[in-house]
Design an enzyme around this catalytic site. Structure first.
Site, short mmCIF file in Angstrom:
data_model
loop_
_atom_site.label_atom_id
_atom_site.label_comp_id
_atom_site.label_asym_id
_atom_site.label_seq_id
_atom_site.Cartn_x
_atom_site.Cartn_y
_atom_site.Cartn_z
N ALA A 66 0.86 -1.18 0.00
CA ALA A 66 0.00 0.00 0.00
C ALA A 66 0.90 1.23 0.00
O ALA A 66 2.05 1.17 0.44
CB ALA A 66 -0.88 -0.02 1.24
N GLY A 109 0.63 -5.07 0.80
CA GLY A 109 -0.55 -5.11 -0.08
C GLY A 109 -0.23 -5.70 -1.45
O GLY A 109 -1.10 -6.26 -2.11
N GLU A 112 -0.46 -9.27 -0.95
CA GLU A 112 -1.89 -9.60 -0.81
C GLU A 112 -2.59 -9.60 -2.16
O GLU A 112 -3.45 -10.45 -2.44
CB GLU A 112 -2.56 -8.59 0.14
CG GLU A 112 -2.14 -8.83 1.58
CD GLU A 112 -2.52 -7.72 2.53
OE1 GLU A 112 -2.33 -6.54 2.19
OE2 GLU A 112 -3.01 -8.03 3.63
N GLU A 132 4.69 -5.03 7.13
CA GLU A 132 3.84 -4.08 7.85
C GLU A 132 4.25 -3.91 9.31
O GLU A 132 4.13 -2.83 9.89
CB GLU A 132 2.36 -4.52 7.81
CG GLU A 132 1.68 -4.29 6.47
CD GLU A 132 1.79 -5.48 5.52
OE1 GLU A 132 2.70 -6.32 5.69
OE2 GLU A 132 0.95 -5.56 4.60
#
Ligand code: CAA
Length: 258
Positions: A66, A109, A112, A132
């Site tokens: 992200a 992300g 993911e 993270e």
């Protein structure tokens, strides 16, 4: 929808190719990019000429997570109200096969997103990880769930607690990916495989996807009942008649997705 800022899309016959295109920030997934990915997946999912979707990244990353700059000043209530990860649920609803060609970093992300794809082909130089924890947060778009289902609890905790990256070879050993491919051949081989799936009966491909994902959520018994209904349903298709007829006539079937 063609005013795409951060991704490129290209038709390769029956394969819809999507390239994440923010190479300067290692394809960091800001909200606009996620929204473009989801919209393009949905557009290809509706498109009768597209049978398989391939997702890759431009530059040296698939996606490095992200967009940290975009998130840094968020607060919890704002996050709850925006509920940006709801967009990710729409990826799960895509019926056509999605293959990730992981060309470099797949972190946070980005990992993911790769795990949300159905198959993962990775370059020898790809790196996977959930960093993270180093940012004071945790995976939020499915990482703790999908990694645990795919690699088991102990490996998932090790990776997500340590934040360390693993190589493509290690990801292969953990059953997280399908293949490791030389970087210069990654896209070519992924597209070739996508082309093979694109030749199969589309309705069968679609119901196979639905049935396999069911197995992740329900008991074997219920899953088998579900599978059986899908098997029976395919006998309502023209492609079932064509596939079996072609076998008996010793010719190649011509599937229409009907
Ligand atoms: N968000 C925003 N920008 C990012 C980014 C990210 N996730 N990852 C990399 N970038 C930017 C860098 O800031 C840098 O920009 P500048 O050139 O303007 O400084 C550029 O991309 C290149 O990166 P580096 O110079 O850091 O490249 P490197 O080769 O030295 O390191 C890396 C590569 C190890 C991947 C490193 O960039 C890195 O650690 N990135 C962050 C990875 C990360 O923490 N991801 C998780 C994000 S949180 C998340 O994803 C939550 C969720 O579950 C959805």
């Amino acid at each position: 929808m063609d005013n795409l800022l951060f991704l490129e899309k290209e038709r390769k016959g029956p394969v819809g190719l999507i390239r994440l295109n923010r190479p300067n920030v290692l394809n960091a997934l800001n909200r606009q990019l996620i929204s473009e990915i989801v919209q393009t997946f949905e557009e290809y999912d509706r498109d009768e000429e597209i049978r398989v979707i391939v997702l890759t990244g431009n530059g040296r990353a698939f996606a490095a997570g992200a967009d940290i700059e975009e998130m840094a000043d968020e607060d919890a209530v704002g996050m709850e109200l925006l509920n940006q990860f709801a967009d990710w649920d729409r990826i799960t609803a895509v019926k056509k096969p999605i293959i990730a060609a992981v060309n470099g970093f797949a972190l946070g992300g980005g990992f993911e997103l790769a795990l949300a794809c159905d198959l993962l082909f990775a370059s020898e130089t790809a790196k996977f990880g959930f960093p993270e924890v180093n940012l004071g947060v945790m995976p939020g778009a499915g990482g703790t769930q999908r990694l645990t289902k795919a690699a088991g609890k102990t490996k998932a905790l090790e990776m997500i607690w340590s934040g360390e990256m693993i190589s493509a070879e290690e990801a292969l050993r953990l059953n997280l990916i399908n293949r490791v491919i030389a970087p210069e051949l990654l896209l070519e081989e992924t597209l070739a495989f996508a082309g093979k799936i694109a030749e199969k009966a589309p309705l069968a491909v679609r119901l196979i996807k639905e049935s396999v994902y069911k197995a992740l959520d329900i008991s074997i018994y219920e899953g088998m009942q579900f599978e059986r209904k899908n098997f029976y349903l395919l006998f309502a298709s023209e492609d079932q008649k064509e596939g079996m007829q072609a076998f008996m006539e010793k010719r190649k079937p011509v599937f229409k997705g009907k």
